[in-house]
Design an enzyme around this catalytic site. Structure first.
Site, short mmCIF file in Angstrom:
data_model
loop_
_atom_site.label_atom_id
_atom_site.label_comp_id
_atom_site.label_asym_id
_atom_site.label_seq_id
_atom_site.Cartn_x
_atom_site.Cartn_y
_atom_site.Cartn_z
N GLU A 146 0.83 -1.20 0.00
CA GLU A 146 0.00 0.00 0.00
C GLU A 146 0.87 1.26 0.00
O GLU A 146 1.80 1.39 0.78
CB GLU A 146 -0.91 0.00 1.23
CG GLU A 146 -1.85 1.19 1.29
CD GLU A 146 -2.67 1.25 2.57
OE1 GLU A 146 -3.73 1.87 2.56
OE2 GLU A 146 -2.23 0.65 3.58
N LYS A 221 -9.79 2.35 -2.42
CA LYS A 221 -9.96 1.71 -1.11
C LYS A 221 -11.37 1.94 -0.56
O LYS A 221 -11.82 3.09 -0.45
CB LYS A 221 -8.91 2.28 -0.16
CG LYS A 221 -8.83 1.66 1.22
CD LYS A 221 -7.62 2.24 1.95
CE LYS A 221 -7.44 1.67 3.35
NZ LYS A 221 -6.21 2.20 3.99
N CYS A 258 -5.78 -2.83 2.25
CA CYS A 258 -5.47 -2.69 3.68
C CYS A 258 -6.66 -2.93 4.61
O CYS A 258 -7.07 -4.06 4.82
CB CYS A 258 -4.83 -1.33 3.94
SG CYS A 258 -3.97 -1.26 5.53
#
Length: 417
Positions: A146, A221, A258
């Site tokens: 990330e 994300k 994540c």
């Protein structure tokens, strides 16, 4: 120093405890797997490994030979390299569908006080030999961690780090496109994206670069943490791209960035859209998440019958201005130790040993994608799911007048004589 003294007292001032704290190792070992291998007899280690990382098609996971070029680059540039092979059962009507996949974990190269352009260029230079090792090893799909192109500065909540944001087709993508073309390799690149067409809004974005160097698409994300230092909504908010699965020359891939790994429905959605491999590029530190790290992705692989590649950056990044977490503890200048430990999980509940906790690394795995359907047939999770029940529940839950389906004991609140 105060943290070291506290941990030393808690562990009887053991030298091993202090070493774990200072260099990110586990009592001097780079990973739990290597600690156990060194400490246990071969028969005991084999049995412990069976319990910890499972069996692939009923057998211990096989190691793959590492080519000399990768070995030499690993030695010259001091990064960990490991390789494994996930088998599937032989089928009568389908040929094996073997793809070679790679994960890269890395620390930053310069102090966070260095000029931003120098920091970025230094990370590019650090990654070149690791990407070349992956390409020389025949990796078909490569995923980076990330926000690989910058320090993980989101914990600071300082706006100046927004300077690292760039368009989806910007400098970092252009840097990787050359490797994609050179090695005929798909690359998943997680960056801080600046959306020039929408008011320069900033997103946490994975750009999928095709094996011809083209941009296949991007995913932003979905879930943004607001947990202590993980208050990343200072920089970007929840993504607007849904749960796309990208059909590449080597298979159908998704990217669960994540914090999304903590949300089971996020994993589910990629599976419903047909993913065969889902990557989880991450940046996470030991005190907060390490007990969950080996569990969540592996569970997702099992529940959704696909492979998962989990990537975590490594090292401790110290920032020029101390910050607090809103938890009453003293301010601090670092986020904690990023413990690496990148690994692959398979739909049959097997997984690879992890990369190092304290150094850069490249993890390579051959995986037969036929295993995805074989596990769907074996367990029938998709067939036996009751999506209509979940859909009805969720449609009611999001409404303001939702009432939980709660049945109380009628005697629960009565006064007893």
């Amino acid at each position: 120093m105060e943290r070291k003294e506290e941990v030393g007292k808690e562990n009887g001032n053991s030298e091993e405890a202090l070493r774990t704290l200072s260099d990110g190792s586990i009592c001097g070992f780079e990973s739990l797997h290597r600690l156990l291998e060194s400490s246990l007899s071969p028969p005991v280690f084999k049995e412990v490994s069976r319990l910890l990382i499972g069996l692939n098609c009923g057998k211990p996971l096989e190691s793959l030979p590492i080519i000399e070029t990768a070995k030499e680059l690993s030695s010259q540039h001091d990064f960990d390299v490991q390789a494994f092979n996930f088998h599937a059962d032989k089928e009568l009507l389908r040929e094996p569908r073997i793809v070679r996949v790679g994960l890269i974990q890395n620390s930053i190269s310069l102090p966070t006080t260095a000029p931003f352009l120098d920091q970025k260029k230094a990370i590019f230079e650090k990654l070149k030999p690791i990407i070349n090792a992956a390409g020389a090893s025949g990796v078909n799909i490569l995923c980076l961690q990330e926000a690989w192109m910058m320090p993980f500065a989101f914990c600071t909540r300082e706006k100046r780090w927004c300077e690292f944001a760039e368009p989806a087709d910007g400098e970092s993508t252009q840097f990787l496109q050359g490797f994609a073309r050179k090695y005929n390799m798909v690359i998943v690149s997680s960056i801080l994206e600046r959306d020039l067409k929408h008011g320069e809004t900033i997103w946490n974005t994975a750009v999928i670069i095709g094996n011809n160097g083209n941009i296949i698409g991007k995913h932003r994300k979905n879930h943004i943490p607001r947990v202590g230092d993980f208050n990343e909504s200072t920089y970007y908010m929840e993504g607007n791209t849904g749960h796309p699965v990208f059909e590449t020359a080597y298979g159908k891939i998704g990217v669960n960035i994540c914090y999304g790994r903590h949300h089971p429905l996020n994993w589910l959605a990629f599976g419903l859209n047909g993913a065969e491999i889902v990557f989880n590029p991450s940046a996470t530190v030991g005190e907060l998440s390490e007990p969950m790290w080996p569990i969540e992705a592996r569970n997702a692989a099992i529940a959704n019958s696909y492979f998962v590649g989990s990537i975590n950056r490594v090292g401790t990044e110290v920032f020029p201005n101390p910050f607090t977490s809103g938890d009453g503890k003293p301010q601090h200048a670092d986020f904690g130790h990023f413990y690496g430990s990148s690994h692959f999980s398979a739909p049959d509940a097997s997984c690879t040993p992890s990369l190092s906790r304290n150094k850069d690394g490249l993890l390579i795995s051959d995986m037969d994608l036929n295993l995805c359907r074989q596990l769907k047939d074996k367990w029938g999770f998709r067939m036996t799911s009751r999506y209509e029940l979940y859909a009805d529940m969720l449609s009611r839950y999001v409404k303001p007048d939702f009432e939980p389906q709660l049945i109380s004991d009628p005697l629960l609140h009565k006064n007893h004589l």
